[in-house]
Design an enzyme around this catalytic site. Structure first.
Site, PDB file in Angstrom:
ATOM      1  CB  CYS A 340      -0.753   0.152   2.082  1.00 42.69           C
ATOM      2  SG  CYS A 340      -0.478  -1.066   2.670  1.00 42.69           S
ATOM      3  NE  ARG A 369       3.015  -6.308   9.215  1.00 39.84           N
ATOM      4  CZ  ARG A 369       4.299  -5.713   8.383  1.00 39.84           C
ATOM      5  NH1 ARG A 369       5.315  -6.437   8.006  1.00 39.84           N
ATOM      6  NH2 ARG A 369       4.566  -5.111   7.966  1.00 39.84           N
ATOM      7  CD  GLN A 387       6.323  -1.117   8.363  1.00 34.17           C
ATOM      8  OE1 GLN A 387       5.395  -0.804   8.060  1.00 34.17           O
ATOM      9  NE2 GLN A 387       6.883  -2.026   7.211  1.00 34.17           N
ATOM     10  CG  ASP A 389       4.748   1.750   5.199  1.00 34.78           C
ATOM     11  OD1 ASP A 389       5.152   1.450   4.565  1.00 34.78           O
ATOM     12  OD2 ASP A 389       3.944   1.049   5.729  1.00 34.78           O
ATOM     13  CG  HIS A 391       1.807   3.093   0.682  1.00 34.64           C
ATOM     14  ND1 HIS A 391       2.205   3.843   2.132  1.00 34.64           N
ATOM     15  CD2 HIS A 391       1.980   2.293   0.668  1.00 34.64           C
ATOM     16  CE1 HIS A 391       2.220   2.118   3.220  1.00 34.64           C
ATOM     17  NE2 HIS A 391       2.347   1.334   1.737  1.00 34.64           N
ATOM     18  CE  LYS A 473       9.486  -9.455  -2.322  1.00 38.28           C
ATOM     19  NZ  LYS A 473       8.836  -9.217  -1.155  1.00 38.28           N
ATOM     20  CG  HIS A 521       3.512  -1.172  -1.051  1.00 32.92           C
ATOM     21  ND1 HIS A 521       2.801  -1.409  -0.281  1.00 32.92           N
ATOM     22  CD2 HIS A 521       2.814  -2.208  -2.281  1.00 32.92           C
ATOM     23  CE1 HIS A 521       1.408  -1.202   0.090  1.00 32.92           C
ATOM     24  NE2 HIS A 521       1.085  -2.413  -1.713  1.00 32.92           N
TER      25      HIS A 521
END
Length: 656
Positions: A340, A369, A387, A389, A391, A473, A521
């Site tokens: 992000c 992580r 991911q 991912d 945004h 979420k 997200h």
RNA sequence: GCCGAUGUAGCUCAGUGGUAGAGCAACGCUUUCGUAAAGCGUAGGUCGUGGGUUCGAGUCCCACCAUCGGCUCCA
């Protein structure tokens, strides 16, 4: 004079308080024999022996494997029998907490010595002894003072009792299996089955550590898992399902199919082998295309970013222990755990107008992580992953339509893997106790997310208090081929990170003023590593053609057909397919066997006859013989199946 | 990170203090074969790592590492 309404609407009247047992007997002797409890007004489950004084509706619960209420009763009671058995075998055992759970029950205990699987036969034998004795479960109620006296000296049970009283209980109940003062008893609110004889189909499943109240700093307890069903047949079916899970285990299949490995010296990071990587690439190409068609722009941001940026994002403060950090020339850096911040930094380049919104930024972001060693699990839970991912930077007013758009894309994607609408469970996680923003904003945003889910044709359930501190979420869980749930997709509203105090991502509004955007997200598959793990187990390694690592294997009968087989293989490869040849001098039977075991989708046998005819004799992984096809037809058939992303007939989405 | 278990050949597994084993796979030779395993042979191991006990350790003890099942956390 209670009026008891039955599920069929019939009303029974009794002169005084009446037990469930009596009601069942009034309805019929057969029912009374099979009854194990009652459900009052569709909510509360009670013992069969509890007197009912007020008007209510009553469902008599009988011992059936397809009734969650029956399983709840059986398992709760079986937990007591397990605890009693452990107490009998290991004097000095103290009881903490023993509830029913999804697949059975557990009991948390403090035992004088460690319990291991080697103890299970003894525990099970003791349980069967208690069950064979068919002793009644007797409820004994005490005043709070008397009850607390009974739990005195036992910190766990005293704590449980105090919690029960704090929640408003007017008295404390204990359950004795047998005769009060003589047999085993446990502080428990109930309910239970009438007697231990109902619990024949019980089994001790596993032992594990657990914390008192789930608190790491609290006592470590021994948790013994067990399960119980209404009859042996259902227990056996349950054990078979577990065997099935084992057979599908992605670590086992990953090794067998040569997809990936994890080095012992480098835990939590995946080495993708050629065959596994081909799945990975196919999946990534697919998502890239889906996102492109859904209006996303793809970007790529650095893996290592400076401390100052993580301070701006708040990660350095709040997420530090999960980040791998490093330094260079006395400056601190961190490997990104999320994408992000990078996406916000791209957004902030140049001046953005309201006309630029919504801006949908996607990245196959490689994240690290530092997960706790005990949390690692095959490729499902790793320290390095990618991911799908993305945004979405947009205005408040655009949130609902953006969430709806995302839900639409997500359902399309999931359907392509065989997860139809009925295999997607959606949770809406709402405002937590600790949060920023006013209630009116939470009201509005929670509603926007919920409405968007419904607009996409999905249903959702609430997860109260489970949202992030900055916004609500949605979490999307897939139900796989054998009924297990996997949380994959998510979309989360975040006004915080693009806000003034963080990255201050602004745009020029219609009226010329600067406004901060909000951010969504979102990820559809989650981590590719984990999603592939899920697919391996879902498909049992038998991937649909478009994803399969080895789509076609040519099987020449003798060396005479090798050049012909190579020619066809080359043609398939040129058409973008993953095709190989078995050039070993084995007999055809052996080649077929190996191809099937390797889960190759199609194998094309070429012998003298096929060479002559310019054809192949086709068979699929399931062992179905598909006849002889010309090479042209064969290639066309393969390409069509790939283009359609066709799934095996058993996997087209409906729950099995 | 915490609790419990596990770690022997590429894979699956045997091996209860006395010379490290099997099947499959690999490799070599023979066989060129029609839809789930051809035959014979060869090679392959510092028994997770490091200490200790013992005349002697895969085996017993200790520590560490990894994995598995859970807890916590989570994509």
């Amino acid at each position: 004079m209670p009026r008891i309404t039955l599920p069929d609407g019939k009303v029974l009247e009794f002169p005084q308080a009446v037990t469930g047992q009596k009601i069942a007997e009034t309805i019929g002797p057969g029912l009374a024999k099979r009854a194990i409890g009652v459900k009052i007004d569709g909510t509360e489950i009670l013992d069969l022996a509890r007197p009912l004084a007020n008007d209510c509706t009553v469902k008599i619960i009988t011992a059936k494997d397809d009734d969650p209420d029956a399983l709840f009763l059986l398992r709760h009671s079986a937990a007591h029998v397990l605890a009693e058995a452990v107490c009998a075998l290991y004097p000095g055992t103290r009881l903490a907490y023993g509830p029913p759970v999804d697949e059975g029950f557990f009991y948390d205990l403090k035992t004088p010595a460690p319990i291991s699987e080697a103890d299970f036969p003894a525990i099970e034998a003791k349980m069967q002894e208690i069950i064979a004795a068919n002793r009644p479960f007797l409820r004994c109620e005490y005043t709070p003072a008397e009850g607390l006296q009974r739990t005195a000296g036992d910190i766990y049970k005293t704590d449980n009792a105090e919690r029960a009283l704090a929640k408003g209980s007017s008295n404390l109940s204990f359950y004795v299996t047998g005769t009060p003062g003589q047999d085993w008893e446990d502080l428990c609110m109930g309910p239970h089955v009438p007697s231990t004889g109902w619990l024949k189909a019980s089994k001790v499943m596993a032992v594990a550590g657990a914390y008192w109240h789930g608190d790491q700093n609290s006592d470590q307890l021994t948790r013994i898992y067990g399960t119980c069903f209404a009859d042996e047949k259902a227990l056996k079916a349950h054990l078979n399902r577990l065997e099935e899970s084992k057979r599908r285990n992605h670590r086992k299949l990953g090794k067998e199919m040569d997809l990936f490995h994890i080095e012992e010296d480098n835990p939590g990071q995946v080495f993708w082998h050629p065959r596994g990587w081909s799945i990975y690439v196919a999946l990534q190409d697919y998502m890239r295309q889906k996102q492109r068609l859904s209006g996303y722009v793809e970007v790529h941001t650095p893996s290592v970013m400076a401390r100052s940026l993580w301070e701006t994002s708040g990660h350095w403060d709040k997420y530090r222990e999960n980040m791998f950090t490093t330094e260079s020339e006395k400056r601190d850096f961190a490997i990104k755990p999320m994408n992000c911040p990078g996406h916000l930094l791209i957004f902030k380049q140049g001046l953005k107008s309201y006309r630029d919104l919504p801006m949908r930024i996607a990245e196959f972001g490689s994240c690290c992580r530092n997960e706790a060693s005990g949390a690692l699990h095959g490729i499902m839970r790793v320290r390095g992953f990618v991911q799908d991912d993305g945004h979405i930077l947009c205005t408040d007013a655009q949130v609902e339509s953006e969430v709806a758009g995302f839900c639409r894309m997500l359902t399309e994607v999931y359907a392509d893997f065989g997860f139809g609408i009925d295999r997607i469970a959606v949770k809406l996680a709402t405002r937590p106790a600790q949060r920023i923003g006013d209630d009116a904003t939470w009201d509005r945003t929670e509603k926007a997310l919920g409405d968007a889910v419904v607009a996409a044709g999905l249903k959702y359930t609430l997860s109260p208090g489970e949202g992030a501190f900055y916004g609500p979420k949605l979490e999307f869980t897939l139900v796989d081929a054998i009924g297990r749930g996997w949380q994959c997709g998510t979309i989360q509203l975040d006004p915080n990170l693009p806000g003034k105090d963080r990255f201050d991502a602004t745009y020029v509004a219609e009226d010329g003023s600067r406004k901060n955007c909000v951010m969504l997200h979102r990820a559809t598959l989650g981590s590719l590593e984990r999603f592939i793990g899920i697919l391996i187990e879902h498909f049992e390694g038998k991937f649909p053609l478009w994803l399969a690592p080895e789509q076609v294997r040519m099987l020449p009968i003798s060396d005479d057909q090798l050049p012909y087989a190579r020619q066809i293989r080359d043609r398939l490869v040129a058409a973008g397919m993953r095709a190989t040849i078995d050039e070993k001098p084995d007999m055809l039977g052996a080649k077929v066997r190996e191809a099937r075991l390797a889960r190759v989708n199609y194998f094309a046998v070429v012998g003298g006859k096929e060479l002559e005819a310019g054809a192949v004799a086709l068979q699929n992984q399931a062992g179905e013989k598909l006849g002889t096809l010309s090479v042209d037809d064969f290639v066309a058939k393969m390409l069509t199946e790939i283009a359609e992303k066709r799934l095996p007939a058993s996997m087209t989405g409906a729950k099995g």
